[in-house]
Design a protein around this motif. Sequence first.
Motif, PDB file in Angstrom:
ATOM      1  N   THR A   1      94.035  79.956  14.204  1.00  0.00           N
ATOM      2  CA  THR A   1      93.743  81.195  13.650  1.00  0.00           C
ATOM      3  C   THR A   1      92.174  81.507  14.163  1.00  0.00           C
ATOM      4  O   THR A   1      92.126  82.992  14.202  1.00  0.00           O
ATOM      5  CB  THR A   1      93.701  81.133  12.138  1.00  0.00           C
ATOM      6  OG1 THR A   1      94.790  80.689  11.583  1.00  0.00           O
ATOM      7  CG2 THR A   1      93.246  82.382  11.324  1.00  0.00           C
ATOM      8  N   PHE A   2      91.045  80.638  14.082  1.00  0.00           N
ATOM      9  CA  PHE A   2      89.988  80.993  14.437  1.00  0.00           C
ATOM     10  C   PHE A   2      89.403  80.507  16.009  1.00  0.00           C
ATOM     11  O   PHE A   2      88.318  80.850  16.239  1.00  0.00           O
ATOM     12  CB  PHE A   2      88.718  80.504  13.512  1.00  0.00           C
ATOM     13  CG  PHE A   2      89.216  80.845  11.899  1.00  0.00           C
ATOM     14  CD1 PHE A   2      88.535  82.073  11.536  1.00  0.00           C
ATOM     15  CD2 PHE A   2      89.913  79.991  10.916  1.00  0.00           C
ATOM     16  CE1 PHE A   2      88.890  82.429  10.099  1.00  0.00           C
ATOM     17  CE2 PHE A   2      90.001  80.435   9.806  1.00  0.00           C
ATOM     18  CZ  PHE A   2      89.774  81.694   9.446  1.00  0.00           C
TER      19      PHE A   2
ATOM     20  N   HIS B   1      83.502  81.223  16.873  1.00  0.00           N
ATOM     21  CA  HIS B   1      82.495  82.412  17.057  1.00  0.00           C
ATOM     22  C   HIS B   1      83.260  83.624  16.004  1.00  0.00           C
ATOM     23  O   HIS B   1      84.205  84.086  16.009  1.00  0.00           O
ATOM     24  CB  HIS B   1      82.662  82.947  18.426  1.00  0.00           C
ATOM     25  CG  HIS B   1      81.842  84.045  18.690  1.00  0.00           C
ATOM     26  ND1 HIS B   1      80.589  84.003  18.816  1.00  0.00           N
ATOM     27  CD2 HIS B   1      82.024  85.502  18.764  1.00  0.00           C
ATOM     28  CE1 HIS B   1      80.119  85.030  19.204  1.00  0.00           C
ATOM     29  NE2 HIS B   1      80.890  86.123  19.049  1.00  0.00           N
ATOM     30  N   ALA B   2      82.463  83.888  14.959  1.00  0.00           N
ATOM     31  CA  ALA B   2      82.572  84.614  13.908  1.00  0.00           C
ATOM     32  C   ALA B   2      83.162  86.320  14.570  1.00  0.00           C
ATOM     33  O   ALA B   2      82.059  86.759  15.161  1.00  0.00           O
ATOM     34  CB  ALA B   2      81.705  84.805  12.763  1.00  0.00           C
TER      35      ALA B   2
ATOM     36  N   ASP C   1      96.025  71.631   8.543  1.00  0.00           N
ATOM     37  CA  ASP C   1      94.964  72.448   8.616  1.00  0.00           C
ATOM     38  C   ASP C   1      94.148  72.521   9.632  1.00  0.00           C
ATOM     39  O   ASP C   1      93.855  73.725  10.206  1.00  0.00           O
ATOM     40  CB  ASP C   1      94.265  71.925   7.256  1.00  0.00           C
ATOM     41  CG  ASP C   1      94.940  72.268   5.779  1.00  0.00           C
ATOM     42  OD1 ASP C   1      95.636  73.070   5.713  1.00  0.00           O
ATOM     43  OD2 ASP C   1      94.381  71.465   5.037  1.00  0.00           O
ATOM     44  N   LEU C   2      93.834  71.564  10.241  1.00  0.00           N
ATOM     45  CA  LEU C   2      93.098  71.473  11.793  1.00  0.00           C
ATOM     46  C   LEU C   2      93.636  72.383  12.916  1.00  0.00           C
ATOM     47  O   LEU C   2      92.973  73.240  13.433  1.00  0.00           O
ATOM     48  CB  LEU C   2      92.810  70.028  12.255  1.00  0.00           C
ATOM     49  CG  LEU C   2      91.878  70.088  13.435  1.00  0.00           C
ATOM     50  CD1 LEU C   2      90.704  70.752  13.326  1.00  0.00           C
ATOM     51  CD2 LEU C   2      91.610  68.522  13.829  1.00  0.00           C
TER      52      LEU C   2
ATOM     53  N   LEU D   1      82.917  76.217  10.046  1.00  0.00           N
ATOM     54  CA  LEU D   1      84.315  76.024   9.107  1.00  0.00           C
ATOM     55  C   LEU D   1      84.152  74.749   8.490  1.00  0.00           C
ATOM     56  O   LEU D   1      84.344  73.746   9.326  1.00  0.00           O
ATOM     57  CB  LEU D   1      85.416  76.535   9.763  1.00  0.00           C
ATOM     58  CG  LEU D   1      86.650  76.687   9.045  1.00  0.00           C
ATOM     59  CD1 LEU D   1      86.393  77.823   8.187  1.00  0.00           C
ATOM     60  CD2 LEU D   1      88.037  76.941  10.049  1.00  0.00           C
ATOM     61  N   ILE D   2      84.257  74.440   7.258  1.00  0.00           N
ATOM     62  CA  ILE D   2      84.392  73.150   6.799  1.00  0.00           C
ATOM     63  C   ILE D   2      85.377  72.873   5.801  1.00  0.00           C
ATOM     64  O   ILE D   2      85.428  73.623   4.813  1.00  0.00           O
ATOM     65  CB  ILE D   2      82.863  72.794   5.938  1.00  0.00           C
ATOM     66  CG1 ILE D   2      81.506  72.840   6.959  1.00  0.00           C
ATOM     67  CG2 ILE D   2      82.863  71.484   5.387  1.00  0.00           C
ATOM     68  CD1 ILE D   2      80.480  72.704   5.968  1.00  0.00           C
ATOM     69  N   PHE D   3      86.323  71.991   6.332  1.00  0.00           N
ATOM     70  CA  PHE D   3      87.617  71.698   5.261  1.00  0.00           C
ATOM     71  C   PHE D   3      87.065  70.327   4.642  1.00  0.00           C
ATOM     72  O   PHE D   3      87.020  69.296   5.232  1.00  0.00           O
ATOM     73  CB  PHE D   3      88.976  71.587   6.064  1.00  0.00           C
ATOM     74  CG  PHE D   3      89.493  72.790   6.146  1.00  0.00           C
ATOM     75  CD1 PHE D   3      90.823  73.030   5.521  1.00  0.00           C
ATOM     76  CD2 PHE D   3      88.793  74.156   6.571  1.00  0.00           C
ATOM     77  CE1 PHE D   3      91.495  74.333   5.734  1.00  0.00           C
ATOM     78  CE2 PHE D   3      89.622  75.449   6.716  1.00  0.00           C
ATOM     79  CZ  PHE D   3      90.698  75.641   6.318  1.00  0.00           C
TER      80      PHE D   3
END
Length: 300
Positions: free
Chosen positions: A200-201, A174-175, A193-194, A184-186
């Motif tokens: 963080t988000f 949720h931004a 990273d995950l 979010l795409i990595f």
Amino acid sequence: MDIAPSDIEDKSTREVLDELIQYVVTSGEEMESKTTRSGGQTDLNIYLCDNQDYNIGELDQWVTYIAENDGITGHADNYVGEHTFSEQVIDEDISLVGISTPAKNREDEFVFVAKDGYLWVLTTVHSDWRDKTIENLLNYLPCVERLYLSADDLRELTDDVKDARVSGFTAKYHAPNRERDATLIFSGAEENDLEDAEETFDAKPTRIEFDQTNSPATAIQGSNTNEGRGNDAVCQTWLRRKAVDTIMGLTAGYQELDRQSFEVEHAPVRQELDSGFTVDGFTAVELTGPRPRSRRRTKN
């Protein structure tokens, strides 16, 4: 996918998978030269569905049901009108399904496997056409339902892949200052990273890519989604057996997590109360009024 019925006739599920894995095998040199996953490459995709009432050989009956049932949505009716369907029964558990799109002069193939109360659909069709063909069919068939995993279960499923590491993921979060969720795409993810994205988000993964290594080079690339689809993107030629083992393990893990989500740990117990009764977490309230007395169950 160009497969003949004779290619999968008289074969077990494992042997059918081995037959289809050939479409994603590559050489060691090609594997080493890959830095990202190309959207144009051929992947072996597996859709996993809860099979509520589908029997191999009955596709025509269900398509007719969708076309003639007044309760079906207009989208489903249009979909059936724009495609033609065929099903060749290979044995009692396996069939070869074709979905044709006459307007595009195109036919796509899918292998259906009915196994242990689930329906597997295997295909190498590209994502653009999977969306228009098999994914719509699975959404409209009332007798099957694609499996769903929570973000935690998706992580657990991927963590259980032997000799594998997370190499990419898609996550929803949720931004801030927005009324809708963001994605979010990595790609080419590094270790942690995950976890960093989650912390963080507060991002929840919906798709996780993994690289399976073999002393120490990448040997198999695959991914899992939380909507009942896994794929084997590429594997080295000499590791077809390991790729099949990985797919069989993932499907078994997916189904076990699904069963755990819906199993009842204790048998229902009825307990009488002064004004009703309870049944395994439900409460029944006794209603009185001008009509004869009746009982209605309401969930706590």
